[in-house]
Design an enzyme around this catalytic site. Sequence first.
Site, PDB file in Angstrom:
ATOM      1  N   CYS A 143       0.845  -1.203   0.000  1.00  0.00           N
ATOM      2  CA  CYS A 143       0.000   0.000   0.000  1.00  0.00           C
ATOM      3  C   CYS A 143       0.877   1.248   0.000  1.00  0.00           C
ATOM      4  O   CYS A 143       0.670   2.163  -0.798  1.00  0.00           O
ATOM      5  CB  CYS A 143      -0.955  -0.033   1.190  1.00  0.00           C
ATOM      6  SG  CYS A 143      -2.160  -1.362   1.001  1.00  0.00           S
TER       7      CYS A 143
HETATM    8  N1  PCA Z   1      -3.194  -3.984   1.940  1.00  0.00           N
HETATM    9  C1  PCA Z   1      -1.768  -4.206   2.016  1.00  0.00           C
HETATM   10  C2  PCA Z   1      -1.340  -4.568   0.634  1.00  0.00           C
HETATM   11  C3  PCA Z   1      -2.573  -4.876  -0.114  1.00  0.00           C
HETATM   12  C4  PCA Z   1      -3.671  -4.381   0.728  1.00  0.00           C
HETATM   13  O1  PCA Z   1      -4.876  -4.339   0.401  1.00  0.00           O
HETATM   14  C5  PCA Z   1      -1.021  -3.059   2.675  1.00  0.00           C
HETATM   15  O2  PCA Z   1      -1.590  -2.419   3.578  1.00  0.00           O
HETATM   16  O3  PCA Z   1       0.123  -2.783   2.334  1.00  0.00           O
END
Ligand code: PCA
Length: 203
Positions: A143
């Site tokens: 993210c």
């Molecule tokens: N959350 C993860 C990666 C994919 C998602 O939906 C994150 O917080 O990095």
Amino acid sequence: MTKKLLLTGFEPFLDFSINPTMKIAEELNGAAIGDYTITSHVLSVDFHQAGKQLLQLIDETKPDAIISLGLAGGRFKINPERIAINVNDGPKDNQGHKPDNEVIWENGADGMFSTLPISRMVQQLNAQGLPAEISNSAGTYLCNHVMYQALHYTKINNLSLPAGFIHIPASHELAIEHGKIPSWSHDDLKRAITICIETLAEA
Ligand code: PCA
């Protein structure tokens, strides 16, 4: 004139067998909110692909704004993220790559701030009864990675379009499968993202 919003979600990852951002992105594809028409895509949880996918989508769709969504399993509120940092770290991605304190872009800024109206989004969500708070860390996983990629790209190309990232809690569907995390209904999660987009449109 209508403007284009690029909205991204992510596929499932780690022990999260469902990613609620995927369904929200799919359901909002083609929707018109305020003066934005939405084009949505689901990104891979893959450090070598996610950034490329996002940058290709930006080149293809030429959006006027970018919002990426991610699941933050365990969080209670909608969290617009304040900052992305120039680091990849964390557990294995869906292709088995485990980054260890990597930089995303050599010579990139250490950190870059969201250019979305995050304070206003939080105010609007809370005013409409949906718990929300600015988050000061998007972590160091996928993210943070896609948020950094979008902000870096807009900066080096001198694009003044708003871009940033919103983390959301689990859906009930995911929480039941997972067993250890708080959850919201899918409809409330989707309503929250719709309010964020309305806020962007009014900014
Ligand atoms: N959350 C993860 C990666 C994919 C998602 O939906 C994150 O917080 O990095």
